[in-house]
Design a protein around this motif. Structure first.
Motif, mmCIF file in Angstrom:
data_model
loop_
_atom_site.group_PDB
_atom_site.id
_atom_site.type_symbol
_atom_site.label_atom_id
_atom_site.label_comp_id
_atom_site.label_asym_id
_atom_site.label_seq_id
_atom_site.Cartn_x
_atom_site.Cartn_y
_atom_site.Cartn_z
ATOM 1 N N GLN A 179 0.835 -1.201 0.000
ATOM 2 C CA GLN A 179 0.000 0.000 0.000
ATOM 3 C C GLN A 179 0.871 1.252 0.000
ATOM 4 N N ALA A 180 0.291 2.334 -0.430
ATOM 5 C CA ALA A 180 1.004 3.612 -0.457
ATOM 6 C C ALA A 180 1.557 3.934 0.927
ATOM 7 N N GLY A 181 2.795 4.418 0.942
ATOM 8 C CA GLY A 181 3.461 4.751 2.191
ATOM 9 C C GLY A 181 4.368 3.659 2.720
ATOM 10 N N ALA A 182 4.218 2.470 2.175
ATOM 11 C CA ALA A 182 5.026 1.349 2.635
ATOM 12 C C ALA A 182 6.424 1.388 2.024
ATOM 13 N N SER A 183 7.258 0.435 2.440
ATOM 14 C CA SER A 183 8.630 0.331 1.950
ATOM 15 C C SER A 183 8.885 -1.051 1.361
ATOM 16 N N LEU A 184 9.810 -1.095 0.426
ATOM 17 C CA LEU A 184 10.298 -2.350 -0.130
ATOM 18 C C LEU A 184 11.796 -2.203 -0.364
ATOM 19 N N ARG A 185 12.496 -3.311 -0.314
ATOM 20 C CA ARG A 185 13.915 -3.316 -0.635
ATOM 21 C C ARG A 185 14.169 -4.310 -1.747
ATOM 22 N N LEU A 186 14.606 -3.813 -2.877
ATOM 23 C CA LEU A 186 14.950 -4.668 -4.005
ATOM 24 C C LEU A 186 16.430 -5.038 -3.926
ATOM 25 N N SER A 187 16.715 -6.254 -4.319
ATOM 26 C CA SER A 187 18.090 -6.726 -4.418
ATOM 27 C C SER A 187 18.350 -7.197 -5.840
ATOM 28 N N CYS A 188 19.594 -7.102 -6.254
ATOM 29 C CA CYS A 188 19.988 -7.582 -7.571
ATOM 30 C C CYS A 188 21.325 -8.293 -7.408
ATOM 31 N N ALA A 189 21.295 -9.602 -7.591
ATOM 32 C CA ALA A 189 22.500 -10.407 -7.443
ATOM 33 C C ALA A 189 23.012 -10.832 -8.813
ATOM 34 N N ALA A 190 24.314 -10.810 -8.958
ATOM 35 C CA ALA A 190 24.928 -11.169 -10.235
ATOM 36 C C ALA A 190 25.645 -12.502 -10.137
ATOM 37 N N SER A 191 25.555 -13.261 -11.211
ATOM 38 C CA SER A 191 26.342 -14.493 -11.324
ATOM 39 C C SER A 191 26.960 -14.532 -12.704
ATOM 40 N N GLY A 192 28.181 -15.055 -12.773
ATOM 41 C CA GLY A 192 28.868 -15.106 -14.051
ATOM 42 C C GLY A 192 29.309 -13.752 -14.547
ATOM 43 N N LEU A 193 29.202 -12.739 -13.681
ATOM 44 C CA LEU A 193 29.500 -11.373 -14.096
ATOM 45 C C LEU A 193 29.947 -10.584 -12.876
ATOM 46 N N PRO A 194 31.169 -10.101 -12.851
ATOM 47 C CA PRO A 194 31.592 -9.299 -11.714
ATOM 48 C C PRO A 194 31.017 -7.897 -11.806
ATOM 49 N N TYR B 95 21.432 -2.892 -4.285
ATOM 50 C CA TYR B 95 20.137 -2.791 -3.617
ATOM 51 C C TYR B 95 19.425 -1.492 -3.985
ATOM 52 N N LEU B 96 18.118 -1.505 -3.825
ATOM 53 C CA LEU B 96 17.320 -0.290 -3.948
ATOM 54 C C LEU B 96 16.311 -0.289 -2.815
ATOM 55 N N GLN B 97 16.554 0.560 -1.822
ATOM 56 C CA GLN B 97 15.613 0.733 -0.719
ATOM 57 C C GLN B 97 14.583 1.772 -1.136
ATOM 58 N N MET B 98 13.318 1.389 -1.106
ATOM 59 C CA MET B 98 12.250 2.263 -1.560
ATOM 60 C C MET B 98 11.323 2.547 -0.384
ATOM 61 N N ASN B 99 11.275 3.792 0.041
ATOM 62 C CA ASN B 99 10.421 4.214 1.143
ATOM 63 C C ASN B 99 9.322 5.147 0.638
ATOM 64 N N SER B 100 8.306 5.304 1.453
ATOM 65 C CA SER B 100 7.188 6.205 1.118
ATOM 66 C C SER B 100 6.691 5.964 -0.296
ATOM 67 N N GLY C 50 13.840 -8.262 -14.503
ATOM 68 C CA GLY C 50 12.826 -7.350 -13.991
ATOM 69 C C GLY C 50 11.989 -7.973 -12.897
ATOM 70 N N ILE C 51 11.482 -7.125 -12.000
ATOM 71 C CA ILE C 51 10.621 -7.588 -10.925
ATOM 72 C C ILE C 51 9.512 -6.571 -10.709
ATOM 73 N N GLN C 52 8.312 -7.096 -10.473
ATOM 74 C CA GLN C 52 7.140 -6.236 -10.371
ATOM 75 C C GLN C 52 7.041 -5.597 -8.978
ATOM 76 N N VAL C 53 6.767 -4.306 -8.977
ATOM 77 C CA VAL C 53 6.426 -3.572 -7.763
ATOM 78 C C VAL C 53 5.075 -2.911 -8.013
ATOM 79 N N THR C 54 4.113 -3.200 -7.158
ATOM 80 C CA THR C 54 2.771 -2.644 -7.289
ATOM 81 C C THR C 54 2.410 -1.917 -6.001
ATOM 82 N N VAL C 55 2.029 -0.649 -6.144
ATOM 83 C CA VAL C 55 1.672 0.169 -4.989
ATOM 84 C C VAL C 55 0.222 0.608 -5.147
ATOM 85 N N SER C 56 -0.604 0.236 -4.192
ATOM 86 C CA SER C 56 -2.018 0.589 -4.255
ATOM 87 C C SER C 56 -2.306 1.753 -3.315
ATOM 88 N N SER C 57 -3.320 2.525 -3.693
ATOM 89 C CA SER C 57 -3.665 3.717 -2.891
ATOM 90 C C SER C 57 -4.646 3.380 -1.789
#
Length: 124
Positions: free
Chosen positions: A13-28, A80-85, A117-124
């Motif tokens: 929901q709107a106002g919440a937080s999520l933290r995205l991570s992106c891990a690499a393999s086979g690629l420095p 990482y991508l920390q997403m707040n508010s 890609g990864i889906q992020v959905t924020v509802s009001s």
């Protein structure tokens, strides 16, 4: 085989937080700048944030400045991508990518390897 794999997305929901991570393999990921982009339905993929190779310098799109934080752990080969508010307009598929120019570019053409890609959905 080179892979960038995003995780941490979801529906919140709107106002919440999520933290995205992106891990690499086979690629420095060390030694190059990294970035996050997003693509909403019917829109072009847009720049969100970038971080330099050391992690000491970052740059954000105006739309996320002050709410999102990009960081990296070179030892873990992860960014990482920390997403707040979160807002409904943040709803999109989020992608991590490697900036082969190492310039911290906001242009898609500067990035060579992309996650699926990864889906992020924020509802009001």
């Amino acid at each position: 085989q080179v892979h960038l794999v995003e995780s941490g997305g979801g529906s919140v929901q709107a106002g919440a937080s999520l933290r995205l991570s992106c891990a690499a393999s086979g690629l420095p990921l060390t030694g190059l700048a990294l970035g996050w982009f997003r693509q909403a339905p019917g829109k072009e993929r847009e720049f969100v944030a970038t971080i330099n190779r050391s992690g000491r310098s970052t740059h954000y799109a105006d739309s996320v400045q002050g709410r999102f934080t990009i960081s990296r752990d070179n030892a873990q080969n992860t960014v990482y991508l920390q997403m707040n508010s979160l807002k409904p307009e943040d709803t999109a598929v989020y992608y991590c990518a490697r900036d082969f120019t190492n310039m911290g570019s906001t242009a898609r053409g500067a990035y060579d390897y992309w996650g699926q890609g990864i889906q992020v959905t924020v509802s009001s």
